[in-house]
Design a protein around this motif. Structure first.
Motif, PDB file in Angstrom:
ATOM      1  N   GLU A  49     104.953 -54.431  13.916  1.00  0.00           N
ATOM      2  CA  GLU A  49     104.228 -55.242  14.882  1.00  0.00           C
ATOM      3  C   GLU A  49     103.381 -54.315  15.754  1.00  0.00           C
ATOM      4  OE1 GLU A  49     107.267 -57.402  16.989  1.00  0.00           O
ATOM      5  OE2 GLU A  49     106.846 -59.213  15.820  1.00  0.00           O
ATOM      6  N   TYR A  50     102.256 -54.857  16.213  1.00  0.00           N
ATOM      7  CA  TYR A  50     101.382 -54.105  17.096  1.00  0.00           C
ATOM      8  C   TYR A  50     101.098 -54.916  18.353  1.00  0.00           C
ATOM      9  CZ  TYR A  50     100.219 -51.079  13.091  1.00  0.00           C
ATOM     10  OH  TYR A  50     100.275 -50.216  12.030  1.00  0.00           O
ATOM     11  N   THR A  51     100.974 -54.212  19.462  1.00  0.00           N
ATOM     12  CA  THR A  51     100.452 -54.850  20.653  1.00  0.00           C
ATOM     13  C   THR A  51      98.933 -54.673  20.678  1.00  0.00           C
ATOM     14  OG1 THR A  51     100.583 -52.862  22.040  1.00  0.00           O
ATOM     15  CG2 THR A  51     102.555 -54.278  21.924  1.00  0.00           C
ATOM     16  N   VAL A  52      98.284 -55.457  21.525  1.00  0.00           N
ATOM     17  CA  VAL A  52      96.840 -55.309  21.700  1.00  0.00           C
ATOM     18  C   VAL A  52      96.490 -53.876  22.072  1.00  0.00           C
ATOM     19  CG1 VAL A  52      94.924 -55.919  23.237  1.00  0.00           C
ATOM     20  CG2 VAL A  52      96.375 -57.719  22.274  1.00  0.00           C
ATOM     21  N   GLY A  78      93.776 -62.309  28.607  1.00  0.00           N
ATOM     22  CA  GLY A  78      95.012 -61.870  27.986  1.00  0.00           C
ATOM     23  C   GLY A  78      95.525 -60.542  28.507  1.00  0.00           C
ATOM     24  N   SER A  79      96.347 -59.884  27.688  1.00  0.00           N
ATOM     25  CA  SER A  79      97.071 -58.687  28.127  1.00  0.00           C
ATOM     26  C   SER A  79      97.183 -57.677  26.994  1.00  0.00           C
ATOM     27  CB  SER A  79      98.473 -59.084  28.594  1.00  0.00           C
ATOM     28  OG  SER A  79      99.296 -57.949  28.726  1.00  0.00           O
ATOM     29  N   GLY A  80      97.154 -56.402  27.358  1.00  0.00           N
ATOM     30  CA  GLY A  80      97.349 -55.350  26.375  1.00  0.00           C
ATOM     31  C   GLY A  80      98.752 -55.305  25.825  1.00  0.00           C
ATOM     32  N   ASP A  81      99.712 -55.918  26.523  1.00  0.00           N
ATOM     33  CA  ASP A  81     101.111 -55.915  26.069  1.00  0.00           C
ATOM     34  C   ASP A  81     101.405 -57.008  25.041  1.00  0.00           C
ATOM     35  OD1 ASP A  81     101.689 -53.829  27.813  1.00  0.00           O
ATOM     36  OD2 ASP A  81     102.122 -55.201  29.470  1.00  0.00           O
ATOM     37  N   GLN A  82     100.459 -57.896  24.817  1.00  0.00           N
ATOM     38  CA  GLN A  82     100.700 -59.024  23.921  1.00  0.00           C
ATOM     39  C   GLN A  82     100.868 -58.568  22.475  1.00  0.00           C
ATOM     40  OE1 GLN A  82      98.833 -63.020  24.437  1.00  0.00           O
ATOM     41  NE2 GLN A  82      97.534 -62.329  22.753  1.00  0.00           N
ATOM     42  N   LYS A  83     101.899 -59.092  21.793  1.00  0.00           N
ATOM     43  CA  LYS A  83     102.076 -58.836  20.372  1.00  0.00           C
ATOM     44  C   LYS A  83     101.004 -59.579  19.589  1.00  0.00           C
ATOM     45  CE  LYS A  83     105.965 -56.400  20.432  1.00  0.00           C
ATOM     46  NZ  LYS A  83     106.076 -55.028  19.876  1.00  0.00           N
ATOM     47  N   VAL A  84     100.395 -58.913  18.643  1.00  0.00           N
ATOM     48  CA  VAL A  84      99.254 -59.474  17.921  1.00  0.00           C
ATOM     49  C   VAL A  84      99.729 -60.193  16.664  1.00  0.00           C
ATOM     50  CG1 VAL A  84      97.108 -58.923  16.696  1.00  0.00           C
ATOM     51  CG2 VAL A  84      97.685 -57.734  18.820  1.00  0.00           C
ATOM     52  N   THR A  85      99.343 -61.459  16.545  1.00  0.00           N
ATOM     53  CA  THR A  85      99.675 -62.252  15.354  1.00  0.00           C
ATOM     54  C   THR A  85      98.533 -62.275  14.348  1.00  0.00           C
ATOM     55  OG1 THR A  85      98.864 -64.265  16.453  1.00  0.00           O
ATOM     56  CG2 THR A  85     101.214 -63.746  16.669  1.00  0.00           C
ATOM     57  N   GLY A  86      97.349 -61.943  14.788  1.00  0.00           N
ATOM     58  CA  GLY A  86      96.184 -61.923  13.913  1.00  0.00           C
ATOM     59  C   GLY A  86      94.965 -61.530  14.722  1.00  0.00           C
ATOM     60  N   ARG A 104      93.952 -70.111  12.812  1.00  0.00           N
ATOM     61  CA  ARG A 104      94.421 -69.002  11.971  1.00  0.00           C
ATOM     62  C   ARG A 104      95.623 -68.281  12.583  1.00  0.00           C
ATOM     63  NH1 ARG A 104      89.260 -69.899  10.990  1.00  0.00           N
ATOM     64  NH2 ARG A 104      88.312 -69.329   8.987  1.00  0.00           N
ATOM     65  N   ASN A 105      96.117 -68.790  13.705  1.00  0.00           N
ATOM     66  CA  ASN A 105      97.211 -68.136  14.429  1.00  0.00           C
ATOM     67  C   ASN A 105      96.848 -66.704  14.799  1.00  0.00           C
ATOM     68  OD1 ASN A 105      99.792 -68.086  15.636  1.00  0.00           O
ATOM     69  ND2 ASN A 105     100.687 -67.087  13.841  1.00  0.00           N
ATOM     70  N   ALA A 106      95.579 -66.502  15.112  1.00  0.00           N
ATOM     71  CA  ALA A 106      95.094 -65.187  15.536  1.00  0.00           C
ATOM     72  C   ALA A 106      94.930 -65.196  17.052  1.00  0.00           C
ATOM     73  CB  ALA A 106      93.763 -64.873  14.860  1.00  0.00           C
ATOM     74  N   ASN A 107      95.623 -64.295  17.728  1.00  0.00           N
ATOM     75  CA  ASN A 107      95.596 -64.306  19.198  1.00  0.00           C
ATOM     76  C   ASN A 107      94.857 -63.112  19.799  1.00  0.00           C
ATOM     77  OD1 ASN A 107      97.431 -62.305  18.636  1.00  0.00           O
ATOM     78  ND2 ASN A 107      99.091 -63.141  19.899  1.00  0.00           N
ATOM     79  N   PHE A 108      94.129 -62.365  18.977  1.00  0.00           N
ATOM     80  CA  PHE A 108      93.360 -61.219  19.463  1.00  0.00           C
ATOM     81  C   PHE A 108      91.938 -61.309  18.890  1.00  0.00           C
ATOM     82  CE2 PHE A 108      93.047 -56.275  19.482  1.00  0.00           C
ATOM     83  CZ  PHE A 108      92.276 -56.312  20.630  1.00  0.00           C
ATOM     84  N   ILE A 109      90.972 -61.552  19.771  1.00  0.00           N
ATOM     85  CA  ILE A 109      89.573 -61.618  19.375  1.00  0.00           C
ATOM     86  C   ILE A 109      88.875 -60.345  19.827  1.00  0.00           C
ATOM     87  CG2 ILE A 109      87.362 -62.819  19.684  1.00  0.00           C
ATOM     88  CD1 ILE A 109      88.895 -65.404  20.090  1.00  0.00           C
ATOM     89  N   LEU A 292      95.654 -51.469   9.718  1.00  0.00           N
ATOM     90  CA  LEU A 292      96.680 -52.334  10.284  1.00  0.00           C
ATOM     91  C   LEU A 292      97.340 -53.175   9.190  1.00  0.00           C
ATOM     92  CD1 LEU A 292      94.526 -53.458  13.327  1.00  0.00           C
ATOM     93  CD2 LEU A 292      96.508 -51.916  13.434  1.00  0.00           C
ATOM     94  N   PRO A 293      98.090 -52.552   8.302  1.00  0.00           N
ATOM     95  CA  PRO A 293      98.725 -53.313   7.237  1.00  0.00           C
ATOM     96  C   PRO A 293      99.668 -54.369   7.803  1.00  0.00           C
ATOM     97  CG  PRO A 293      99.664 -51.108   7.396  1.00  0.00           C
ATOM     98  CD  PRO A 293      98.457 -51.117   8.279  1.00  0.00           C
ATOM     99  N   GLY A 294      99.549 -55.568   7.265  1.00  0.00           N
ATOM    100  CA  GLY A 294     100.413 -56.653   7.700  1.00  0.00           C
ATOM    101  C   GLY A 294      99.825 -57.524   8.787  1.00  0.00           C
ATOM    102  N   ILE A 295      98.706 -57.094   9.403  1.00  0.00           N
ATOM    103  CA  ILE A 295      98.060 -57.912  10.422  1.00  0.00           C
ATOM    104  C   ILE A 295      96.891 -58.661   9.780  1.00  0.00           C
ATOM    105  CG2 ILE A 295      96.757 -57.911  12.592  1.00  0.00           C
ATOM    106  CD1 ILE A 295      99.603 -57.181  13.053  1.00  0.00           C
ATOM    107  N   PRO A 296      96.904 -59.993   9.771  1.00  0.00           N
ATOM    108  CA  PRO A 296      95.766 -60.739   9.211  1.00  0.00           C
ATOM    109  C   PRO A 296      94.510 -60.477  10.058  1.00  0.00           C
ATOM    110  CG  PRO A 296      97.691 -62.159   9.476  1.00  0.00           C
ATOM    111  CD  PRO A 296      97.982 -60.892  10.224  1.00  0.00           C
TER     112      PRO A 296
END
Length: 309
Positions: A49-52, A78-86, A104-109, A292-296
């Protein structure tokens, strides 16, 4: 695109590759080999998992001179601490792009341009701006973090935006020492216009020039470089065609018109701001995927804001 920050313009970055495993393009430019990077990044690596902030830090490691003391590339929500789902890359984090990211359940633009309608994303620049308030509320509702990737994007070697445009245009063999000046095989201006529309997926462009004139020397300045830099490119490089994203009509446009009446041969193509730089953000998505393998990771074009009547 606003003009890059003073930090970006003044720093004399040494040319280096994105990674140690690179390929040589025509003219000697070192560029990231996505396939080689994918092999290196995934060899023995476990998905995590990665944070922003972790993703931002990975990106900044590839930018010469980063982090910059002064930059507009900050979090807009948002926040840099947020876990990135996509991740979604785009030119503008428009309402449509936000809704598409949610689906797309992507929370990082990662957006190239401002989210709140001015260069520094000052939400109070216009008092009681209900559009700004509603957009901020929408981002908060869906817990979406937006990071502007502008100064750092242009500081990559080569500039990720102009590289993406050259790539989609099929001009990489001519993308040599100068990242804004290309020497193409001779082509009629009318044919060049049609090629740009087809290769970049642009329905309409605005032009000044003779459809039958031959074009070889191309100044490629996607986005909004500003009148001073656009005119300077014409005077210094003497291109057959100046290709830009947008211009103040009372500056560069009138300069080109009068110049041609006084004997200049430089033609002008105005692609539109968003569509002219979108290929660069499309390429950024491709560049990020093996990191970022595993991050859509998806590119969603914000598109041309105009409807042509």
């Amino acid at each position: 695109m606003k003009q890059p920050s003073d930090q970006y313009k003044k720093t004399n970055y040494s040319r280096k590759s994105f990674l140690s495993d690179t390929v040589k393009l025509a003219g000697g430019i070192s560029l990231l080999s996505v396939n080689n990077f994918a092999m290196a990044a995934t060899a023995g690596a476990s998905l995590k998992e990665y944070t922003v902030q972790e993703i931002m830090d990975l990106i900044l490691k590839e930018v010469p001179g980063a982090p910059f003391k002064e930059t507009v590339d900050t979090l807009k929500s948002g926040s840099g601490d947020q876990k990135v789902t996509g991740i979604v890359t785009t030119m503008f984090a428009t309402i449509d792009v936000i809704h598409a990211a949610v689906k797309r359940n992507a929370n990082f633009i990662i957006a190239h341009e401002p989210t709140f309608y001015n260069h520094t994303d000052n939400k109070t620049q216009v008092k009681d701006n209900t559009i700004v308030e509603q957009k901020a509320a929408l981002l908060a509702k869906h817990s979406i973090t937006v990071w502007r990737f502008h100064d750092y994007c242009h500081a990559l070697q080569p500039d990720a935006i102009s590289y993406g445009v050259a790539k989609n245009s099929g001009w990489l063999p001519y993308y040599k020492q100068s990242e804004k000046l290309l020497e193409l095989p001779a082509i009629k201006f009318a044919a060049l216009i049609q090629h740009l529309k087809k290769s970049l997926g642009i329905a309409h462009v605005r032009v000044i020039g003779d459809p039958q004139q031959n074009c070889q020397r191309i100044a490629l300045l996607p986005g909004a470089w500003g009148g001073d830099r656009q005119m300077a490119a014409v005077l210094q490089d003497k291109p057959d065609v100046l290709i830009i994203g947008e211009a103040s009509e009372w500056e560069t446009v009138e300069f080109i018109r009068d110049g041609r009446l006084l004997g200049s041969k430089t033609a002008l193509v105005v692609l539109g701001h968003s569509v002219s730089e979108e290929p660069g953000m499309e390429w950024v998505a491709q560049w990020l995927q093996p990191m970022l393998p595993g991050i859509p990771i998806t590119h969603i074009a914000s598109g041309d804001p105009f409807t042509w009547m």
